[in-house]
Design an enzyme around this catalytic site. Structure first.
Site, PDB file in Angstrom:
ATOM      1  N   ASP A 394       0.744  -1.286  -0.228  1.00  0.00           N
ATOM      2  CA  ASP A 394       0.055  -0.047   0.131  1.00  0.00           C
ATOM      3  C   ASP A 394       0.975   1.399  -0.080  1.00  0.00           C
ATOM      4  O   ASP A 394       1.999   1.157   0.265  1.00  0.00           O
ATOM      5  CB  ASP A 394      -0.932   0.028   1.292  1.00  0.00           C
ATOM      6  CG  ASP A 394      -2.219   0.850   1.009  1.00  0.00           C
ATOM      7  OD1 ASP A 394      -2.109   1.422  -0.088  1.00  0.00           O
ATOM      8  OD2 ASP A 394      -2.969   0.730   2.163  1.00  0.00           O
ATOM      9  N   GLU A 397       2.516   7.141  -2.337  1.00  0.00           N
ATOM     10  CA  GLU A 397       2.209   8.523  -2.741  1.00  0.00           C
ATOM     11  C   GLU A 397       2.591   9.696  -1.507  1.00  0.00           C
ATOM     12  O   GLU A 397       2.308  10.786  -1.920  1.00  0.00           O
ATOM     13  CB  GLU A 397       0.968   8.438  -3.325  1.00  0.00           C
ATOM     14  CG  GLU A 397      -0.166   8.301  -2.349  1.00  0.00           C
ATOM     15  CD  GLU A 397      -0.538   7.058  -1.893  1.00  0.00           C
ATOM     16  OE1 GLU A 397      -0.715   6.838  -0.622  1.00  0.00           O
ATOM     17  OE2 GLU A 397      -0.293   5.978  -2.585  1.00  0.00           O
ATOM     18  N   ASP A 461      -9.013   3.402  -3.231  1.00  0.00           N
ATOM     19  CA  ASP A 461      -9.913   3.628  -2.465  1.00  0.00           C
ATOM     20  C   ASP A 461     -11.403   4.186  -2.777  1.00  0.00           C
ATOM     21  O   ASP A 461     -11.373   5.480  -2.587  1.00  0.00           O
ATOM     22  CB  ASP A 461      -9.479   4.294  -1.237  1.00  0.00           C
ATOM     23  CG  ASP A 461      -8.237   3.679  -0.537  1.00  0.00           C
ATOM     24  OD1 ASP A 461      -8.046   2.499  -0.687  1.00  0.00           O
ATOM     25  OD2 ASP A 461      -7.623   4.265   0.199  1.00  0.00           O
TER      26      ASP A 461
END
Length: 672
Positions: A394, A397, A461
């Site tokens: 995950d 960024e 998401d």
């Protein structure tokens, strides 16, 4: 590549396609200086630029040495920039050789045509055809809602600066494909903004001197994406076990996971994996259930997990986990990384701490070779040797622009490069363990380099709703745009992830999302950030039976899907494809973003609105067969029945896989 000179200018022509056009009146290059500001809150960025000057470099001098064309651009003899145009390995490459005035803003204009379409720029959720807008390229949270005119985005923006916009994305990339049959790739990781809104030119803005800009043409789109991925890299094939069923996203501990597994297996759901993202522990925040971020097995939450992994493997079911590139300050790994000097620093020389929503974590500095070795050892020991067969890799960024990295390069430049560096850590850990044919990982963040390192992307998401910009529909252009940027393996959280502002995942949404997921390389569920508020795969028996049917469709389709994944690995052709990739003469297909071809022979038109029993579909001219009824169509606009469990899916009558498709269309389940 040809240089075509004129009295007041010149053109760069690549295989008879005029790519760059320069004249004294309309220069192709502008330069300037600017000062960017980056306001980050939990991965959401507000980026602004104060431009001190922007100068059009009208004047030019050309020198030709063999196949090397060097152009010195200037303005009235001042502000000279020297640029090399050259052919390398069949590609046209533009290299900026000299920048004596240290400009840090560059604008390159490419020739455009009115009817041209543009695709790519990484993963774009709101648009597939990018013509008519500008797209800032900066990896960040994708944003909640992503539509400034909606209540959801307004609330997210007001509370947490998290509303997002049409261009915000985890995976931006300075790469696009034009319907003029060429691709453009800029080899640089600085902030960029690609503006495709002008009728006669595309303007590419780069906040740094580009290392190189690469162009290449192709005869077909299949040829073009093949050439692009030959440049950027290609993803490997997926492990064989992936195709045996769905990955159940389950949290809550060993007992909960096994109980949920047995319940759905008894009712016919085909399962190949349990994805337990909380394998290393949980924490509760106002946002909902979060993870502990210390990448070591939580024995209290998952007692006996190591033995259960072995038992499940014997049944053909794997266990997957979760990791990201940060270590929470409460954990043992943070302490170890800090003591060894493996964490990025702040300007005072102390460990930089990032706030992730009511807890803090350190940034493992991937510009330190020893830190990379250490983190790979964590993955190999705590995850692969422990028995995990995959994981969500995950984040990536969040790199703040004021962090101080060991390599001395500004974090403004390193920010967009970080996701691919994170992908490289995961990939190399698996390869060093000799497990690439058995272990996989999936990421949301990406950039140049992700193509050759990341084994699988997922869409991030999404909201647990029907919104076009951030719901079920948004993952279709996301997959298509990534495919046109070189990443051909993509999937999404079935049912979405984000629950805020009273939104809740409904039974119908979950079922419709599962229908679409059956026609992607991986089927995986996610409980969401607030599991108790959302409909789950086992919320009632009818849902389980629907889910079981779609899992059977997915597993029965495996021989075909494996061929597509192999083709992506060998040729770079994405698994999910835009219609025009195989129907280039169909003008209508270039504007379709909510349908896709699953390989050459299947067309999928997901139902992305609630309460629908009929669905309008566009079919390119061909002989198509409705998967569920066997009715034949020859193309055009049609309407079909779409009861739950029968999404709008068609196959080509002339496909060599017709017998397989017929069997899939006959899939039933005892619950129906």
């Amino acid at each position: 590549m040809k240089l075509v000179q004129r009295e007041n200018g010149f053109s760069i022509v690549v295989n008879d396609k005029e790519i760059i056009e320069h004249s004294i009146e309309n220069p192709c290059i502008y330069v300037g200086k600017g000062k960017g500001t980056y306001d980050m809150f939990r991965g959401n960025f507000k980026v602004k630029d104060y431009i001190c000057e922007k100068i059009g470099l009208n004047d030019f001098e050309i020198s030709v040495e063999n196949s090397r064309v060097i152009v010195t651009f200037s303005n009235k003899g001042l502000n000279a920039i020297k640029v090399l145009f050259i052919e390398e390995d069949g590609r046209t490459v533009v290299k900026f050789l000299e920048n004596p005035d240290n400009f840090n803003r560059f604008w390159l204009r490419l020739k455009a045509e009115k009817e041209e379409h543009i695709y790519g720029c990484g993963e774009q959720f709101s648009d597939f055809d990018l013509r008519g807008k500008n797209y800032p390229l900066w990896t960040s949270e994708q944003g909640v809602g992503r539509n400034k005119n909606t209540y959801t985005t307004f609330m997210a923006e007001s509370m947490d600066q998290a509303g997002g916009d049409y261009y915000t994305t985890f995976f931006p990339e300075p790469t696009f494909i034009s319907t003029r049959k060429y691709y453009c790739h800029i080899n640089n990781s600085a902030y960029m903004d690609f503006d495709f809104s002008h009728e006669n030119f595309h303007e590419l803005q780069i906040w740094d001197m580009p290392e190189e800009i690469i162009f290449e043409t192709g005869e077909t789109y299949l040829d073009l994406v093949g050439k692009l991925t030959a440049l950027l890299g290609r993803q490997p094939e997926l492990p064989e076990w992936v195709y045996k069923g769905v990955w159940l996203g389950i949290q809550g501990g060993t007992e909960v996971a096994l109980k949920k597994l047995e319940n759905v297996v008894e009712k016919g759901v085909k399962v190949s994996g349990i994805w337990a993202q909380d394998w290393e522990g949980i924490r509760m925040t106002s946002f909902g259930k979060r993870l502990m971020w210390n990448w070591v097995w939580d024995k209290k939450l998952y007692p006996g997990l190591q033995e259960e992994i072995k038992k499940l493997r014997e049944r053909g079911i794997r266990v997957l986990g979760y990791i990201n590139p940060y270590v929470a300050i409460e954990g043992s790994l943070f302490k170890e990384a800090s003591e060894k000097g493996y964490l990025a620093k702040n300007k005072e020389g102390k460990d930089y701490l990032v706030e992730f929503g009511e807890f803090y974590a350190g940034v493992v500095d991937f510009t330190i070779p020893r830190a990379c070795v250490w983190y790979k050892e964590v993955i190999k020991k705590e995850m692969i040797e422990f028995g995990l067969s995959g994981w969500m890799a995950d984040f990536g960024e969040y790199l703040p622009t004021d962090v101080v990295l060991n390599n001395g390069v500004s974090a403004e430049i390193m920010h967009n490069a970080w996701p691919a560096m994170w992908a490289q850590i995961n990939r190399e850990a698996i390869e060093e363990a000799g497990k690439l044919d058995d272990v996989t990982f999936f990421m949301r963040a990406g950039g140049t380099g992700s193509q050759k390192y990341s084994t699988m992307m997922w869409a991030g998401d999404q909201n647990v709703d029907w919104s076009l910009d951030d719901g079920l529909a948004s993952v279709i252009p996301a997959a298509l745009s990534l495919g046109m940027t070189g990443c051909g393996l993509h999937h999404s959280d079935i049912g979405g992830y984000t629950t805020l502002f009273e939104m809740k995942r409904t039974k119908e949404l979950f079922i419709r999302w599962a229908e679409m997921a059956a026609f992607t390389p991986v089927m995986r569920t996610h409980e969401g950030n607030r599991p108790e508020a959302n409909w789950q795969f086992d919320s009632d028996d009818e849902t389980i039976y629907h889910f079981a049917k779609m899992s059977m469709v997915y597993t029965n389709l495996a021989p075909y899907t494996k061929e597509l994944v192999k083709e992506n690995s060998n040729k770079g052709i994405p698994v999910q494809r835009p219609l025009f990739m195989h129907y280039e003469n169909d003008e209508r297909s270039y504007s379709i973003k909510y349908e896709y071809l699953y390989g050459r022979d299947i067309l999928v038109a997901p139902v992305y609105e609630p309460g629908k029993t009929k669905w309008n579909v566009y079919l390119p001219e061909d002989k198509w067969v409705h998967l569920w009824t066997g009715k034949e169509y020859s193309g055009g606009d049609i309407e079909v029945s779409v009861p739950l469990g029968q999404p709008a899916v068609f196959y080509r009558k002339e496909s060599e896989h017709v017998e397989l498709f017929k069997k899939i269309g006959e899939v039933k389940h005892m619950g129906f």
